[in-house]
Design an enzyme around this catalytic site. Structure first.
Site, PDB file in Angstrom:
ATOM      1  N   ILE A   7       0.863  -1.193   0.000  1.00  0.00           N
ATOM      2  CA  ILE A   7       0.000   0.000   0.000  1.00  0.00           C
ATOM      3  C   ILE A   7       0.895   1.239   0.000  1.00  0.00           C
ATOM      4  O   ILE A   7       1.478   1.612   1.026  1.00  0.00           O
ATOM      5  CB  ILE A   7      -0.958   0.002   1.211  1.00  0.00           C
ATOM      6  N   GLY A   8       1.065   1.832  -1.172  1.00  0.00           N
ATOM      7  CA  GLY A   8       1.893   3.034  -1.316  1.00  0.00           C
ATOM      8  C   GLY A   8       1.047   4.281  -1.145  1.00  0.00           C
ATOM      9  O   GLY A   8      -0.160   4.202  -0.888  1.00  0.00           O
ATOM     10  N   ASN A   9       1.670   5.442  -1.304  1.00  0.00           N
ATOM     11  CA  ASN A   9       0.915   6.679  -1.131  1.00  0.00           C
ATOM     12  C   ASN A   9      -0.009   6.968  -2.304  1.00  0.00           C
ATOM     13  O   ASN A   9      -1.035   7.617  -2.134  1.00  0.00           O
ATOM     14  CB  ASN A   9       1.876   7.856  -0.914  1.00  0.00           C
ATOM     15  N   ASN A  66      -0.635   4.308  -5.066  1.00  0.00           N
ATOM     16  CA  ASN A  66      -1.266   3.061  -5.498  1.00  0.00           C
ATOM     17  C   ASN A  66      -1.063   1.935  -4.500  1.00  0.00           C
ATOM     18  O   ASN A  66      -0.018   1.851  -3.857  1.00  0.00           O
ATOM     19  CB  ASN A  66      -0.669   2.608  -6.846  1.00  0.00           C
ATOM     20  N   TYR A  92      19.542   3.618  10.442  1.00  0.00           N
ATOM     21  CA  TYR A  92      18.805   4.651  11.196  1.00  0.00           C
ATOM     22  C   TYR A  92      18.960   4.392  12.699  1.00  0.00           C
ATOM     23  O   TYR A  92      18.858   3.243  13.135  1.00  0.00           O
ATOM     24  CB  TYR A  92      17.316   4.579  10.874  1.00  0.00           C
ATOM     25  N   GLY A 136      10.920   3.980   6.225  1.00  0.00           N
ATOM     26  CA  GLY A 136       9.754   3.465   5.499  1.00  0.00           C
ATOM     27  C   GLY A 136       9.890   1.964   5.253  1.00  0.00           C
ATOM     28  O   GLY A 136      10.934   1.500   4.783  1.00  0.00           O
ATOM     29  N   VAL A 137       8.817   1.242   5.562  1.00  0.00           N
ATOM     30  CA  VAL A 137       8.889  -0.221   5.409  1.00  0.00           C
ATOM     31  C   VAL A 137       9.073  -0.603   3.937  1.00  0.00           C
ATOM     32  O   VAL A 137       9.689  -1.625   3.628  1.00  0.00           O
ATOM     33  CB  VAL A 137       7.632  -0.886   6.038  1.00  0.00           C
ATOM     34  N   ASP A 138       8.609   0.249   3.014  1.00  0.00           N
ATOM     35  CA  ASP A 138       8.801  -0.044   1.586  1.00  0.00           C
ATOM     36  C   ASP A 138      10.276  -0.002   1.209  1.00  0.00           C
ATOM     37  O   ASP A 138      10.772  -0.838   0.452  1.00  0.00           O
ATOM     38  CB  ASP A 138       7.960   0.894   0.695  1.00  0.00           C
ATOM     39  N   ARG A 139      10.990   0.970   1.796  1.00  0.00           N
ATOM     40  CA  ARG A 139      12.438   1.061   1.522  1.00  0.00           C
ATOM     41  C   ARG A 139      13.154  -0.167   2.077  1.00  0.00           C
ATOM     42  O   ARG A 139      14.031  -0.741   1.432  1.00  0.00           O
ATOM     43  CB  ARG A 139      13.014   2.336   2.155  1.00  0.00           C
TER      44      ARG A 139
HETATM   45  N1  LIG Z   1      -0.467   6.095 -15.887  1.00  0.00           N
HETATM   46  C1  LIG Z   1       0.417   6.976 -15.436  1.00  0.00           C
HETATM   47  N2  LIG Z   1       0.524   8.175 -15.993  1.00  0.00           N
HETATM   48  C2  LIG Z   1       1.408   9.058 -15.517  1.00  0.00           C
HETATM   49  N3  LIG Z   1       2.234   8.818 -14.500  1.00  0.00           N
HETATM   50  C3  LIG Z   1       2.168   7.656 -13.893  1.00  0.00           C
HETATM   51  C4  LIG Z   1       1.258   6.663 -14.328  1.00  0.00           C
HETATM   52  N4  LIG Z   1       1.409   5.616 -13.540  1.00  0.00           N
HETATM   53  C5  LIG Z   1       2.374   5.947 -12.651  1.00  0.00           C
HETATM   54  N5  LIG Z   1       2.831   7.159 -12.864  1.00  0.00           N
HETATM   55  C6  LIG Z   1       3.914   7.831 -12.096  1.00  0.00           C
HETATM   56  O1  LIG Z   1       4.255   6.940 -11.097  1.00  0.00           O
HETATM   57  C7  LIG Z   1       4.106   7.545  -9.803  1.00  0.00           C
HETATM   58  C8  LIG Z   1       3.460   6.557  -8.849  1.00  0.00           C
HETATM   59  O2  LIG Z   1       4.308   5.446  -8.787  1.00  0.00           O
HETATM   60  P1  LIG Z   1       4.010   4.209  -7.871  1.00  0.00           P
HETATM   61  O3  LIG Z   1       2.801   3.526  -8.336  1.00  0.00           O
HETATM   62  O4  LIG Z   1       5.277   3.446  -7.797  1.00  0.00           O
HETATM   63  O5  LIG Z   1       3.671   4.975  -6.521  1.00  0.00           O
HETATM   64  P2  LIG Z   1       3.530   4.494  -5.066  1.00  0.00           P
HETATM   65  O6  LIG Z   1       3.952   3.069  -4.925  1.00  0.00           O
HETATM   66  O7  LIG Z   1       2.195   4.858  -4.561  1.00  0.00           O
HETATM   67  O8  LIG Z   1       4.563   5.425  -4.437  1.00  0.00           O
HETATM   68  P3  LIG Z   1       5.274   5.300  -3.079  1.00  0.00           P
HETATM   69  O9  LIG Z   1       5.681   3.864  -2.947  1.00  0.00           O
HETATM   70  O10 LIG Z   1       6.437   6.236  -3.248  1.00  0.00           O
HETATM   71  O11 LIG Z   1       4.275   5.724  -2.070  1.00  0.00           O
HETATM   72  C9  LIG Z   1       3.236   8.757  -9.983  1.00  0.00           C
HETATM   73  O12 LIG Z   1       3.673   9.727  -9.072  1.00  0.00           O
HETATM   74  C10 LIG Z   1       3.491   9.130 -11.429  1.00  0.00           C
HETATM   75  O13 LIG Z   1       4.549  10.065 -11.506  1.00  0.00           O
HETATM   76  C1  LIG Z   2       9.637   7.989   1.733  1.00  0.00           C
HETATM   77  C2  LIG Z   2       8.398   7.164   1.517  1.00  0.00           C
HETATM   78  C3  LIG Z   2       7.177   8.077   1.451  1.00  0.00           C
HETATM   79  C4  LIG Z   2       8.548   6.456   0.162  1.00  0.00           C
HETATM   80  O1  LIG Z   2       7.432   5.711  -0.130  1.00  0.00           O
HETATM   81  C5  LIG Z   2       8.230   6.085   2.613  1.00  0.00           C
HETATM   82  O2  LIG Z   2       9.291   5.217   2.605  1.00  0.00           O
HETATM   83  C6  LIG Z   2       8.074   6.693   3.979  1.00  0.00           C
HETATM   84  O3  LIG Z   2       7.019   7.137   4.347  1.00  0.00           O
HETATM   85  N1  LIG Z   2       9.183   6.708   4.752  1.00  0.00           N
HETATM   86  C7  LIG Z   2       9.256   7.239   6.093  1.00  0.00           C
HETATM   87  C8  LIG Z   2      10.425   8.135   6.247  1.00  0.00           C
HETATM   88  C9  LIG Z   2      11.774   7.457   6.045  1.00  0.00           C
HETATM   89  O4  LIG Z   2      11.895   6.442   5.343  1.00  0.00           O
HETATM   90  O5  LIG Z   2      12.758   7.954   6.609  1.00  0.00           O
END
Ligand SMILES: Nc1ncnc2c1ncn2[C@@H]1O[C@H](COP(=O)(O)OP(=O)(O)OP(=O)(O)O)[C@@H](O)[C@H]1O
Ligand SMILES: CC(C)(CO)[C@@H](O)C(=O)NCCC(=O)O
Length: 239
Positions: free
Chosen positions: A7-9, A11, A86, A93-96
């Protein structure tokens, strides 16, 4: 059936065990209904950097539909050979962390894990698994949103990567902004690449392909595009 969910910010993405397809739904719409339509679920492994409210709704929906609790990945200081630098590991961030875990397992050498999504992140990991630190910056959409506010999505144009190779001087607001943002994205990836000569660059996220296009020719051979290292990392963190 085990389902892994990132669950990203922007998508939420998920993948069922044994199936390489990744399904995507906007995080904004997740609290209303998760669009999962596969077989009955026995485990749901989750990485979440979105708000606690999103996660709570998601966990409640899973409990109601399948009678199970989600398994939430949490950053650990030392795990599977990876040592987080850290002082307060709960802030990372757990994703990192999951992306680093996955890359550490697959690369077996020093690497930099880069994500170009809602945020741009880069994390350096030495050959022995020591996390050396990294960078966080706004991603492409965030940069545009900071200039355009709520109309950013309207102005976002899906661009073919080739267009980004040659950053022309803008002659309208939109082309000036597009060019300016491309300069910053290009600066990020090329700084990362020139700072880690020798290390593999593991590149993921919605803008990964565009970032690869902007990466200087002499560094491209060190870049590996990966589709979702966060999902890969879940299987390591929650075996
Ligand atoms: N269909 C699209 N059209 C334009 N840009 C897109 C499209 N799909 C993705 N992106 C780009 O990809 C980014 C989102 O990427 P991703 O889906 O990896 O995000 P996320 O996983 O929610 O992000 P995070 O993990 O950082 O919270 C958007 O900010 C945009 O710049
Ligand atoms: C930096 C993001 C937003 C990238 O998805 C995420 O990893 C997050 O919320 N991190 C917390 C701050 C940190 O990683 O130091």
């Amino acid at each position: 059936m085990i389902v892994d969910v990132d669950i990203g910010n922007t998508n939420a993405k998920w993948r069922c065990q044994g199936d390489s397809r990744i399904y995507v739904q906007s995080t904004r719409s997740l609290p209303q209904a998760w669009q999962y339509s596969g077989a009955a679920i026995t485990r749901v492994r989750v990485a979440c950097v979105a708000g606690a409210d999103v996660l709570q709704c998601f966990a409640a929906a899973v409990r109601e539909r399948w009678g199970i609790d989600i398994e939430l990945a949490r950053v650990q200081r030392n795990y599977a050979g990876l040592a987080v630098c850290y002082e307060d590991v709960s802030r990372l961030g757990v994703d990192r962390w999951l992306a680093m875990l996955a890359a550490f397992k697959s690369v077996g050498d020093e690497f930099v894990a880069v994500s170009a999504g809602s945020a741009l992140t880069a994390d350096w990991v030495a050959q022995d698994g020591q996390h050396l630190g990294g960078f966080i910056a706004p991603g492409r959409e965030r940069m545009l949103a900071s200039l355009y506010g709520d109309v950013a999505n309207v102005l976002l144009t899906p661009r073919v990567p080739g267009e980004l190779l040659d950053i022309a001087l803008g002659q309208s607001t939109e082309t000036c902004v597009d060019g300016g943002v491309a300069v910053l994205l290009r600066g990020f990836i090329n700084h990362v690449a020139s700072r880690c000569l020798g290390a593999r660059i593991i590149l993921a996220g919605g803008d990964a392909q565009a970032m690869l296009t902007m990466c200087a020719q002499e560094h491209k051979f060190r870049v590996s595009l990966v589709s979702n290292p966060v999902l890969d990392g879940l299987a390591i963190a929650l075996p």
